[in-house]
Design a protein around this motif. Structure first.
Motif, short mmCIF file in Angstrom:
data_model
loop_
_atom_site.label_atom_id
_atom_site.label_comp_id
_atom_site.label_asym_id
_atom_site.label_seq_id
_atom_site.Cartn_x
_atom_site.Cartn_y
_atom_site.Cartn_z
N GLU A 14 0.68 -1.15 -0.07
CA GLU A 14 -0.08 -0.18 -0.45
C GLU A 14 1.19 1.46 -0.23
O GLU A 14 2.16 1.12 1.11
CB GLU A 14 -0.97 0.23 0.85
N ILE A 15 0.94 2.32 -1.11
CA ILE A 15 1.69 3.17 -1.01
C ILE A 15 0.55 4.63 -1.18
O ILE A 15 -0.30 4.71 -1.62
CB ILE A 15 2.33 3.40 -2.80
N GLU A 16 1.45 5.60 -0.73
CA GLU A 16 0.73 6.88 -0.57
C GLU A 16 0.90 8.02 -1.21
O GLU A 16 2.64 7.95 -0.69
CB GLU A 16 -0.06 7.69 0.54
N ASN A 17 0.66 8.98 -1.91
CA ASN A 17 1.44 10.24 -2.24
C ASN A 17 0.91 11.17 -1.46
O ASN A 17 0.45 11.27 -0.81
CB ASN A 17 1.17 10.54 -3.49
N ASP A 18 1.96 12.93 -1.68
CA ASP A 18 1.43 14.05 -0.95
C ASP A 18 -0.01 14.06 -1.20
O ASP A 18 -0.73 15.07 -1.07
CB ASP A 18 2.25 15.48 -1.48
N ASP A 19 -0.96 13.94 -2.81
CA ASP A 19 -2.27 14.30 -2.88
C ASP A 19 -3.49 13.17 -1.87
O ASP A 19 -4.39 13.64 -2.63
CB ASP A 19 -2.69 14.46 -3.99
N ALA A 20 -3.04 12.40 -0.98
CA ALA A 20 -3.31 11.74 -0.59
C ALA A 20 -4.56 10.16 -1.07
O ALA A 20 -4.95 9.92 -0.82
CB ALA A 20 -4.43 12.17 0.89
N GLU A 21 -3.59 10.09 -2.59
CA GLU A 21 -3.91 9.38 -3.24
C GLU A 21 -2.97 8.00 -2.94
O GLU A 21 -2.24 7.67 -2.64
CB GLU A 21 -3.86 9.94 -4.30
N LYS A 22 -3.60 6.90 -2.07
CA LYS A 22 -3.64 5.37 -2.39
C LYS A 22 -3.66 4.32 -3.19
O LYS A 22 -4.83 4.44 -3.59
CB LYS A 22 -4.28 4.98 -0.87
N LEU A 23 -3.05 3.41 -3.17
CA LEU A 23 -3.23 2.40 -3.88
C LEU A 23 -2.34 1.40 -2.97
O LEU A 23 -1.70 1.81 -2.89
CB LEU A 23 -1.77 2.94 -5.39
N THR A 24 -3.36 0.29 -3.80
CA THR A 24 -2.80 -0.52 -3.29
C THR A 24 -2.79 -1.87 -4.16
O THR A 24 -3.35 -1.71 -4.80
CB THR A 24 -4.18 -1.19 -1.91
N PHE A 25 -1.50 -3.17 -4.31
CA PHE A 25 -1.14 -3.88 -5.16
C PHE A 25 -0.39 -4.43 -4.98
O PHE A 25 0.15 -4.63 -4.32
CB PHE A 25 -1.48 -3.01 -6.93
N ARG A 26 -0.19 -5.92 -5.56
CA ARG A 26 0.69 -6.85 -5.65
C ARG A 26 1.71 -7.01 -6.03
O ARG A 26 1.55 -6.89 -8.40
CB ARG A 26 -0.45 -7.96 -5.17
N ILE A 27 3.14 -7.29 -6.05
CA ILE A 27 3.87 -7.45 -7.11
C ILE A 27 4.45 -8.63 -7.49
O ILE A 27 4.39 -9.49 -7.16
CB ILE A 27 4.99 -6.51 -6.95
N VAL A 28 3.94 -8.75 -9.15
CA VAL A 28 3.84 -10.67 -9.39
C VAL A 28 4.60 -10.33 -11.13
O VAL A 28 4.73 -9.73 -11.71
CB VAL A 28 2.43 -11.09 -9.46
N GLY A 29 5.01 -11.52 -11.85
CA GLY A 29 5.54 -11.72 -12.87
C GLY A 29 4.30 -11.22 -14.25
O GLY A 29 3.53 -10.97 -13.73
N PRO A 30 5.38 -11.14 -15.18
CA PRO A 30 3.95 -10.47 -16.37
C PRO A 30 2.87 -11.01 -16.53
O PRO A 30 1.80 -10.89 -17.67
CB PRO A 30 5.43 -10.04 -17.28
N ASP A 31 2.98 -12.32 -16.45
CA ASP A 31 2.51 -13.21 -17.55
C ASP A 31 0.41 -13.24 -16.19
O ASP A 31 0.24 -13.75 -16.52
CB ASP A 31 2.18 -15.05 -17.16
N GLU A 32 1.11 -12.67 -14.95
CA GLU A 32 -0.06 -12.52 -13.71
C GLU A 32 -1.17 -11.44 -14.29
O GLU A 32 -2.06 -11.66 -13.62
CB GLU A 32 -0.35 -13.13 -12.01
N ILE A 33 -0.72 -10.56 -14.49
CA ILE A 33 -1.33 -8.73 -14.54
C ILE A 33 -3.23 -9.03 -15.04
O ILE A 33 -3.37 -8.20 -14.55
CB ILE A 33 -0.41 -8.36 -15.05
#
Length: 160
Positions: free
Chosen positions: A92-111
């Motif tokens: 889970e990441i956030e920027n200064d504009d309070a925009e939050k993103l949650t994701f999983r880092i996977v291989g290119p065949d899984e996205i």
């Protein structure tokens, strides 16, 4: 260039897709093509033309999976990964504009068909590697560099 890494779940999904296409879908379509061909004139037979095209698509995907799967390296969770962002992490990441993103880092065949997965080859994933909670990092975007902060890191296999 695609990275040859994949999570265990991703590999099992590809294997399941291959088995379904080869053992279920292809025999069904082959029967329809044979039936449609037996009706005579194939040039104006929509059933024949559509299912013949579908059969080519199935064969193309099966060939791709058979060629790709042996090259893939399954990456399982390791306790050394705890607390840092590596392959397979939910972040889970956030920027200064309070925009939050949650994701999983996977291989290119899984996205594909997943909005909450990103490829290990993406600029965001590359910038996140080895970061810890509360770390700050920059990601190059077409609009310029963007600043983000790591809020949470978790691994699905860590609870086992």
């Amino acid at each position: 260039m695609k990275t040859n890494l994949i999570t265990r779940e991703g590999y099992l999904q590809l294997q399941q897709e291959h088995d379904h296409l080869w053992n279920v879908k292809r025999p069904e379509v082959t029967k329809i093509v044979s039936w449609a061909a037996s009706l005579g004139d194939r040039s104006e037979n929509a059933d024949y033309q559509y299912n013949k095209r579908l059969l080519r698509q199935i064969d193309r995907r099966v060939r791709y999976l058979r060629k790709r799967m042996p090259d893939l390296k399954i990456i399982d969770y390791s306790v050394q990964q705890a607390g840092k962002v590596f392959f397979g992490a939910w972040v889970e990441i956030e920027n200064d504009d309070a925009e939050k993103l949650t994701f999983r880092i996977v291989g290119p065949d899984e996205i594909y068909d997943r909005k909450d997965y990103i490829s290990i080859d993406s600029p965001m994933a590359r910038a996140l590697l080895k970061k810890q909670v509360d770390d700050e990092f920059e990601v190059p975007t077409p609009q310029g560099k963007k600043q983000w902060y790591v809020n949470k890191i978790s691994y699905p296999d860590a609870q086992k």
